[in-house]
Design an enzyme around this catalytic site. Sequence first.
Site, PDB file in Angstrom:
ATOM      1  N   TYR A 161       0.626  -1.332  -0.240  1.00 38.79           N
ATOM      2  CA  TYR A 161      -0.213   0.024   0.068  1.00 38.79           C
ATOM      3  C   TYR A 161       1.034   1.061  -0.051  1.00 38.79           C
ATOM      4  O   TYR A 161       0.591   2.525  -0.705  1.00 38.79           O
ATOM      5  CB  TYR A 161      -0.666  -0.349   1.126  1.00 38.79           C
ATOM      6  CG  TYR A 161      -1.640   1.099   1.372  1.00 38.79           C
ATOM      7  CD1 TYR A 161      -2.510   1.216   0.632  1.00 38.79           C
ATOM      8  CD2 TYR A 161      -1.664   1.967   1.913  1.00 38.79           C
ATOM      9  CE1 TYR A 161      -3.442   2.023   0.709  1.00 38.79           C
ATOM     10  CE2 TYR A 161      -2.941   3.070   2.380  1.00 38.79           C
ATOM     11  CZ  TYR A 161      -3.849   3.446   1.371  1.00 38.79           C
ATOM     12  OH  TYR A 161      -4.399   4.298   1.405  1.00 38.79           O
ATOM     13  N   LYS A 165       0.970   4.381  -2.844  1.00 35.15           N
ATOM     14  CA  LYS A 165       0.645   6.074  -2.507  1.00 35.15           C
ATOM     15  C   LYS A 165       1.636   6.898  -1.978  1.00 35.15           C
ATOM     16  O   LYS A 165       1.917   7.511  -2.873  1.00 35.15           O
ATOM     17  CB  LYS A 165       0.059   5.839  -1.116  1.00 35.15           C
ATOM     18  CG  LYS A 165      -1.016   4.911  -0.607  1.00 35.15           C
ATOM     19  CD  LYS A 165      -2.485   5.619  -1.636  1.00 35.15           C
ATOM     20  CE  LYS A 165      -3.527   5.176  -1.572  1.00 35.15           C
ATOM     21  NZ  LYS A 165      -4.528   5.387  -2.568  1.00 35.15           N
TER      22      LYS A 165
HETATM   23  P1  NDP Z   1     -12.944   2.833   1.118  1.00 31.38           P
HETATM   24  O1  NDP Z   1     -12.386   1.030   0.832  1.00 31.38           O
HETATM   25  O2  NDP Z   1     -13.863   3.377   1.619  1.00 31.38           O
HETATM   26  O3  NDP Z   1     -13.715   2.848  -1.114  1.00 31.38           O
HETATM   27  C1  NDP Z   1     -13.038   2.254  -2.081  1.00 31.38           C
HETATM   28  C2  NDP Z   1     -13.626   2.501  -2.873  1.00 31.38           C
HETATM   29  O4  NDP Z   1     -12.563   2.266  -4.178  1.00 31.38           O
HETATM   30  C3  NDP Z   1     -14.560   1.143  -3.066  1.00 31.38           C
HETATM   31  O5  NDP Z   1     -16.107   2.025  -3.717  1.00 31.38           O
HETATM   32  C4  NDP Z   1     -14.198  -0.025  -3.842  1.00 31.38           C
HETATM   33  O6  NDP Z   1     -15.282  -0.585  -4.307  1.00 31.38           O
HETATM   34  C5  NDP Z   1     -13.409   1.620  -5.332  1.00 31.38           C
HETATM   35  N1  NDP Z   1     -12.434   0.370  -5.747  1.00 31.38           N
HETATM   36  C6  NDP Z   1     -11.478  -0.998  -4.796  1.00 31.38           C
HETATM   37  N2  NDP Z   1     -11.312  -1.356  -5.821  1.00 31.38           N
HETATM   38  C7  NDP Z   1     -11.442  -0.841  -7.250  1.00 31.38           C
HETATM   39  C8  NDP Z   1     -11.098  -1.147  -8.548  1.00 31.38           C
HETATM   40  N3  NDP Z   1     -10.272  -2.050  -9.323  1.00 31.38           N
HETATM   41  N4  NDP Z   1     -11.854  -0.036  -9.286  1.00 31.38           N
HETATM   42  C9  NDP Z   1     -12.963   0.709  -9.491  1.00 31.38           C
HETATM   43  N5  NDP Z   1     -12.971   0.918  -7.905  1.00 31.38           N
HETATM   44  C10 NDP Z   1     -12.291   0.130  -6.843  1.00 31.38           C
HETATM   45  O7  NDP Z   1     -11.675   3.991   1.469  1.00 31.38           O
HETATM   46  P2  NDP Z   1     -11.627   5.385   1.357  1.00 31.38           P
HETATM   47  O8  NDP Z   1     -12.777   6.114   0.474  1.00 31.38           O
HETATM   48  O9  NDP Z   1     -11.301   4.997   2.666  1.00 31.38           O
HETATM   49  O10 NDP Z   1     -10.500   5.552   0.386  1.00 31.38           O
HETATM   50  C11 NDP Z   1     -10.676   5.693  -1.216  1.00 31.38           C
HETATM   51  C12 NDP Z   1      -9.000   6.445  -0.946  1.00 31.38           C
HETATM   52  O11 NDP Z   1      -8.610   7.055  -0.036  1.00 31.38           O
HETATM   53  C13 NDP Z   1      -8.242   5.142  -1.348  1.00 31.38           C
HETATM   54  O12 NDP Z   1      -7.168   5.454  -2.703  1.00 31.38           O
HETATM   55  C14 NDP Z   1      -7.951   5.545  -0.352  1.00 31.38           C
HETATM   56  O13 NDP Z   1      -5.667   4.396  -0.660  1.00 31.38           O
HETATM   57  C15 NDP Z   1      -7.330   6.916   0.040  1.00 31.38           C
HETATM   58  N6  NDP Z   1      -6.876   6.742   1.670  1.00 31.38           N
HETATM   59  C16 NDP Z   1      -8.036   7.011   2.571  1.00 31.38           C
HETATM   60  C17 NDP Z   1      -7.790   6.963   4.192  1.00 31.38           C
HETATM   61  C18 NDP Z   1      -8.649   6.987   5.099  1.00 31.38           C
HETATM   62  O14 NDP Z   1      -8.398   7.416   5.741  1.00 31.38           O
HETATM   63  N7  NDP Z   1      -9.998   6.435   4.784  1.00 31.38           N
HETATM   64  C19 NDP Z   1      -6.686   7.425   3.839  1.00 31.38           C
HETATM   65  C20 NDP Z   1      -5.652   7.807   3.045  1.00 31.38           C
HETATM   66  C21 NDP Z   1      -6.497   7.522   2.130  1.00 31.38           C
HETATM   67  P3  NDP Z   1     -15.705  -1.568  -3.496  1.00 31.38           P
HETATM   68  O15 NDP Z   1     -16.619  -1.379  -2.436  1.00 31.38           O
HETATM   69  O16 NDP Z   1     -16.270  -2.764  -3.834  1.00 31.38           O
HETATM   70  O17 NDP Z   1     -14.410  -2.207  -2.813  1.00 31.38           O
END
Ligand code: NDP
Length: 253
Positions: A161, A165
């Site tokens: 991860y 990132k």
């Molecule tokens: P979530 O897991 O809540 O949401 C991620 C979303 O991405 C989900 O809707 C997921 O779908 C979708 N997704 C996963 N794989 C794919 C794919 N192959 N194609 C299309 N869509 C996909 O994560 P967050 O909202 O918490 O995070 C969003 C972003 O922010 C991420 O990149 C994360 O790494 C980053 N981030 C988040 C932090 C946090 O504290 N929450 C901190 C730092 C960074 P599905 O539901 O099917 O998995």
Amino acid sequence: MSLKPGRVALVTGASRGLGRAIALRLAREGASIAVNYLEDPEGVNRQEAEAVASEVTAGGGKAIPVAANVSDAAQVETMARTIAGALGPVSILVNNAGILRDMTLKRMGEEDWQAVLDVNLTGAFRCVRAVLEGMREAGWGRVVNLSSVVGLTGGLGQTNYAASKAGLIGFTKSLAREVGRRGITANAVAPGFIRTGMLYTIPEEARTKILEQIPLNAWGEPEDVAHAVAFLASEESRYITGQVIGVNGGYYM
Ligand code: NDP
């Protein structure tokens, strides 16, 4: 903050979490929204993406749900064409889709490494490639990549991860250099610990220790990240490119 009428935003992984909050925030600024989601066998993501799009249209905006797995180049290309046909070419791209597969390096198989890099880093590359020509033709574009504080600090059990990132940061800066002359900016937002499903994958004891290290003494909310993304997507951010904006309560400075 403002957006010229007709801006079209694609937010990947927008059915829930940060992506949902970002999609709704950009809609409030007047952008038409493509709510990308990953098709799942139960159709849950589709329903959630439809709900996000309906919330936008109920507020007087334009939005469509659009399925694509960002790990699949052909699906990403088809998605870009579908959006161009329904809303117009994408002028704002938010690479938000991301996954975790946390485990120590000792236990990590090549597939666990590859899967995370493929969605988080190569997924962003595929989406940029699919929409860049439209931005070049328009002479205006905004790319915002969701990195993470972990890309800057590293994280236990997160070599895959953190590499994805940190990779996004190098990708963002290189892209910013390549496309700046075309009126296109590329920036990264590096959230700290934000209250979404992802946060609660961290064991409670570890979460308590993390909270003690956050100067603002609180978890972030999805809207905190959405505000930063909306600014970087706006007309007013025209002179900001190649930057990494931390949204982390001071956890990392
Ligand atoms: P979530 O897991 O809540 O949401 C991620 C979303 O991405 C989900 O809707 C997921 O779908 C979708 N997704 C996963 N794989 C794919 C794919 N192959 N194609 C299309 N869509 C996909 O994560 P967050 O909202 O918490 O995070 C969003 C972003 O922010 C991420 O990149 C994360 O790494 C980053 N981030 C988040 C932090 C946090 O504290 N929450 C901190 C730092 C960074 P599905 O539901 O099917 O998995």
